[in-house]
Design a protein around this motif. Structure first.
Motif, short mmCIF file in Angstrom:
data_model
loop_
_atom_site.label_atom_id
_atom_site.label_comp_id
_atom_site.label_asym_id
_atom_site.label_seq_id
_atom_site.Cartn_x
_atom_site.Cartn_y
_atom_site.Cartn_z
N CYS A 183 44.83 73.32 58.23
CA CYS A 183 45.96 72.55 58.74
C CYS A 183 45.62 71.77 60.00
O CYS A 183 46.48 71.05 60.53
N TRP A 184 44.41 71.91 60.50
CA TRP A 184 44.05 71.32 61.79
C TRP A 184 42.81 70.45 61.67
O TRP A 184 41.89 70.75 60.89
N ALA A 214 50.58 70.63 52.31
CA ALA A 214 51.18 69.63 53.19
C ALA A 214 52.39 70.20 53.91
O ALA A 214 52.56 70.02 55.12
N ALA A 215 53.25 70.91 53.17
CA ALA A 215 54.44 71.50 53.79
C ALA A 215 54.06 72.52 54.84
O ALA A 215 54.67 72.60 55.91
N GLN A 246 58.36 78.52 52.02
CA GLN A 246 57.64 78.09 50.82
C GLN A 246 58.45 77.02 50.11
O GLN A 246 59.63 77.22 49.82
N PRO A 247 57.85 75.86 49.81
CA PRO A 247 58.61 74.77 49.18
C PRO A 247 58.91 75.06 47.72
O PRO A 247 58.16 75.76 47.06
N ALA A 304 55.85 61.60 44.93
CA ALA A 304 55.63 61.19 46.32
C ALA A 304 56.94 61.18 47.10
O ALA A 304 57.00 61.58 48.26
N GLN A 305 57.99 60.73 46.40
CA GLN A 305 59.30 60.71 47.05
C GLN A 305 59.77 62.12 47.41
O GLN A 305 60.27 62.37 48.51
N ALA A 306 59.58 63.06 46.47
CA ALA A 306 59.99 64.45 46.72
C ALA A 306 59.18 65.05 47.86
O ALA A 306 59.73 65.74 48.73
N LEU A 307 57.88 64.78 47.88
CA LEU A 307 57.05 65.30 48.96
C LEU A 307 57.46 64.69 50.30
O LEU A 307 57.60 65.40 51.30
#
Length: 924
Positions: free
Chosen positions: A72-73, A184-185, A220-221, A236-239
């Motif tokens: 993540c970094w 990503a989330a 958690q998504p 892409a829109q949902a993300l």
């Protein structure tokens, strides 16, 4: 690297146990500390093969734990982490110890943020080199790239973006690559340094890594909305929607090798731009910098700083301007020495020459307020330089006319009571649920609000009800569910306006769990719901179930749905920026999300703002509001995360201490919020992980803000007022927010440090040890007395008084509860209408059948709200409460003179006037 428990518990493998942390940042910090220590031990290990094997296994466990987090970094980054694992596999013990120590030091000092990266090689990670001496480091941030990139593609993208840097760029950034929706989330929740997201065409749904190590620490998504086989733009829109829901301040970009023209036409406004993968890299780089630059702008501060550097001739007010009345003074030179010259160079009465007028802003102040509106999710925002007390009065005067009915929590800040008095409102007070054991009130249940609205509807007065005013969060940290409150109220009164006093809640905008409970976020959510078909369907179904004339009890027990065809979203929030974000004292803001503002309220709001705003506002406060907004927009998420961590550290330090825990304990959610208001059943949401905290904050009627820690001190035998003033503040300089008889309120904020927490623990330990020494000195026969004192403080319960009623002389509705505070307030200006009675005389009069009516506000500190208001009938509950108070500050009451009340003759005359039609404000 961060503020973490001093001795974190270890898992079975010797790695930090994830279950004891409330954030991934804490877990990461301790994992790196453990990794560095183990690598050092391994390098110096001479204990034999078996011991080395154990150390190696513990190192491997730490690598597995850190892998999904480090992804993540940008620093140390995937390549640097891979280098450490290669050194471990090659059993290069000294190389691993040296490199781990280097990276850990860079993380701890954050030196990588001000270093010049050197090119990465396929077999070696990117490192960093110190900037040349005298060079000012540029602000550093990170960019998330979402896509399934190979190692070569990732490195090529990194090198290409670095190659587009220019010397004149204001900022420096590095990229983080997330291969999936899940990664990503997690990255946007874990890495607060992310300022932008670039979504590539190809990304997976599920992470290729084991994310169980952070289960519970991040949400958690869901999977369904972005199924793998869905259209690219839909996925892409949902993300993008999910990421902006978590971090709305980030800039969102799309990069594709498909038809950018077609995709640009279907994407939501959440995306700043769409780029073609083969030709848009330079524009992407420039757009990323531009997006951050927009948030970095502080237009008024910049203008004021420029003004301070200009040579001027002052033939205006303010002798202190430019420091001219100070620099040659023989008697007050210490003023410049203490404050510095810049603050006086920036003092001016000018509103031109690059500056602006707060009353009619058209330049940098207007820009600064527009940026604040964008940052806080409002449609309009206004700066206030004399605190939220004034901000509250501005909103009330803008929306309320004499004779309008307003519902308000009786326990709100005194500024609301005075504002309603000035506006001439007819006030209906709402009662919060009491916490008698701790001497404080909770919040007002939505059922209580609906009950009052239905009572007014039965009386035919609903058309005069204009506003509901509530404090969110309360002084003691009870947080409403504003969306639910507004939905149910709008179901009964579709044009009702709402004022949410968020004096202590400005920081909440910048955390994904808190945000949903803010007024502005709730207003936007409600607006979108009213536009959608789902709410319309729910409304139609509920109307069918309720029938044509449902009784009040049925409506009270239902969660009501507003009519989308009638409901209007009219929401105002006042915030003390200076209390929970960065601003000079009295810096506050008013945020507006009112669908009727431009055609219904704008002019009255302007007049109210003019009424209460100085023509000579303090420019330093305005500039600090501008900079505080910038800080919140760029690092608010990180600061609030740290604030939450400090709150957890403080609780752990006392609750787990062998001595302190015998006398002190922090109150928990069940202590302060009855079970009927907690549908989730989660007792301490933060302590069970961010995911469970999120569930509670989504569903429960009330939740407890973890950053506000109420400490129960009853077992010490010291009352709260004495503990606060004589022990903490006078002896040790520890500032405490408030006290009750047996509690103290400690509030962490974005400036709270681990050192401050440590000092507080030291002080509390000294106080407790003194108590124990005193017990020892008394000897066995006298041990009962301290225990008796402790029992008195712990167990003395005084019933908190609800609002009694307005006297009939000040109740124009007669049978309904609204009262005319303004008439009572100004009647008391005539001394002949008032008299003073002692508590005993008040009781005697009540026993004889007299209505004793307060002629003034009576406000004890604490709790800081009026227990009596002008026109209110005094009852036994109020007298009992006042007698039991041991606070040293009570406004509106002096024991030597007693209670200021209206004479019986004055009440008779007022009632006669009211009955004749001359005593009430005409409803217009």
């Amino acid at each position: 690297m961060g503020d973490t428990p001093a001795n974190p518990p270890a898992g079975a493998s010797g790695s930090p146990a994830a279950g004891v942390y409330s954030s991934v940042r804490q877990l990461r910090a301790d994992a790196w500390s453990s990794l560095t220590e183990l690598a050092r031990q391994w390098a110096s290990d001479t204990a034999g093969a078996a011991h080395r094997q154990s150390t190696q296994e513990r190192l491997d466990a730490l690598f597995r734990q850190l892998l999904p987090i480090e992804n993540c970094w940008a620093f140390p980054g995937r390549a640097a982490f891979a280098e450490l694992r290669r050194l471990r596999t090659a059993e290069d013990r000294y190389g691993l110890a040296r490199r781990t120590d280097e990276l850990h030091r860079a993380l701890g000092t954050e030196s990588y943020r001000s270093a010049t990266p050197r090119p990465a090689e396929p077999t070696a990670p990117a490192g960093d080199e110190p900037l040349p001496a005298g060079t000012t480091p540029k602000p550093y941030f990170e960019v998330l790239v979402v896509g399934e990139l190979t190692a070569a593609e990732e490195e090529a993208l990194r090198v290409s973006l670095r190659g587009r840097r220019r010397a004149e760029d204001e900022f420096v950034y590095e990229i983080v690559v997330a291969p999936s929706f899940e990664d990503a989330a997690m990255a946007v929740l874990v890495n607060p340094g992310l300022q932008a997201v670039v979504i590539h065409r190809r990304f997976a749904d599920r992470s290729p890594y084991d994310l169980s190590v952070v289960a519970g620490l991040v949400e958690q998504p869901p999977v369904d909305p972005y199924a793998q086989d869905g259209p690219y733009e839909q996925r892409a829109q949902a993300l993008g929607a999910r990421l902006l829901e978590l971090r709305p301040e980030m800039d969102l970009y799309l990069m594709t090798d498909g038809s950018v023209e077609r995709i640009a036409g279907v994407l939501s406004s959440g995306f700043a731009r769409v780029f073609h993968a083969r030709e848009g890299l330079l524009e992407l780089h420039l757009s990323i910098l531009h997006g951050v630059r927009e948030r970095f702008r502080a237009p008024f501060f910049t203008a004021l700083r420029a003004h301070s550097r200009r040579p001027t001739g002052v033939f205006h007010a303010l002798p202190i301007s430019r420091g001219t009345s100070l620099l040659t003074s023989h008697w007050i030179p210490e003023m410049v020495e203490f404050y510095g010259l810049n603050i006086f160079l920036a003092e001016t009465s000018a509103t031109s020459g690059g500056l602006d007028s707060l009353l009619e802003p058209t330049g940098p102040l207007r820009e600064a307020q527009d940026l604040a509106a964008r940052t806080f999710g409002a449609r309009q925002s206004y700066f206030v330089t004399n605190g939220t007390s004034t901000a509250n009065k501005v909103v009330v005067q803008a929306l309320v006319r004499p004779g309008d009915i307003v519902l308000v929590d009786r326990n709100c800040h005194k500024s609301h009571h005075y504002g309603l008095m000035l506006a001439g409102a007819q006030v209906v007070y709402l009662d919060a649920y009491p916490l008698d054991r701790y001497g404080m009130y909770g919040a007002v249940p939505v059922k209580e609000i609906k009950r009052k609205l239905l009572e007014l509807r039965r009386a035919g007065l609903l058309d005069r009800v204009k506003m509901l005013m509530l404090t969110n969060c309360t002084f003691d940290g009870i947080v409403y569910n504003p969306t639910r409150v507004m939905e149910e109220c709008l179901a009964l009164k579709p044009d009702l306006a709402f004022l949410w006093d968020e004096a202590w809640f400005a920081f909440a905008r910048f955390h994904p769990v808190y945000r949903r409970r803010t007024a502005m976020a709730a207003a936007r959510t409600l607006t979108e719901s009213l536009r959608g078909q789902d709410l319309a369907n729910q409304y139609a179904l509920q109307q069918q179930e309720l029938g044509d004339a449902p009784d009040d009890e049925t409506l009270l027990d239902q969660r009501l749905v507003p009519d989308p065809a009638k409901a209007r979203v009219r929401v105002y929030a006042t915030q003390s920026t200076h209390k929970t974000l960065t601003s000079l004292r009295q810096g506050s803001m008013i945020h507006v999300f009112d669908q009727d503002f431009s055609h219904r309220t704008a002019e009255t709001f302007r007049e109210a703002y003019m009424t209460h705003t100085s023509t000579s506002p303090n420019y330093q406060i305005l500039a600090s509001l501008d900079l505080g907004r910038r800080q919140a927009a760029l690092e608010g998420f990180e600061l609030v995360q740290k604030q939450l961590e400090q709150a957890g550290v403080l609780r752990d330090a006392i609750d787990q201490h062998p001595v302190l825990s015998r006398y002190l304990r922090f109150l928990t959610t069940p202590d302060l919020i009855p079970g009927e208001f907690r549908a989730s059943g989660v007792e301490q949401p933060l302590r069970t992980g961010l995911a469970r905290m999120s569930a509670a904050w989504e569903d429960d009627e009330f939740v407890l803000d973890p950053t506000r820690a109420t400490l129960h001190i009853g077992l010490t035998g010291i009352d709260g007022d004495t503990f606060k003033h004589e022990h903490l503040m006078d002896r040790y300089g520890v500032q405490v927010n408030k006290s009750t008889r047996n509690t103290l309120l400690f509030m962490t904020n974005i400036g709270t440090t681990r050192s401050a927490v440590a000092y507080l623990i030291e002080v509390l330990l000294k106080i407790v040890e003194e108590l124990e020494d005193r017990k020892d000195e008394l000897g066995p026969p006298a041990l009962r007395r301290p225990d008796a004192d402790a029992d008195a403080v712990r167990d003395t319960v005084v019933a908190l008084p609800d609002f009694s009623a307005f006297h009939a002389a000040f109740r124009p509705g007669g049978r309904t509860p609204e009262g005319d505070i303004r008439r009572a307030f100004y009647l008391a200006y005539d001394e002949t209408q008032c008299e003073y009675l002692s508590a005993d005389e008040v009781r005697e009069g009540m026993t004889g059948g007299r209505d004793v009516v307060s002629a003034t506000f009576v406000t004890p500190y604490p709790p800081g709200f009026p227990v009596l208001v002008p026109g209110q009938v005094v009852n036994e509950a109020v007298l009992d409460y006042m007698r039991a108070l041991d606070t040293r500050e009570i406004h509106g009451y002096r024991p030597e003179t007693g209670y200021r009340v209206f004479t019986e003759q004055a009440l008779k005359e007022q009632q006669t006037l009211l009955e004749s039609g001359n005593g009430a404000w005409a409803a217009t």
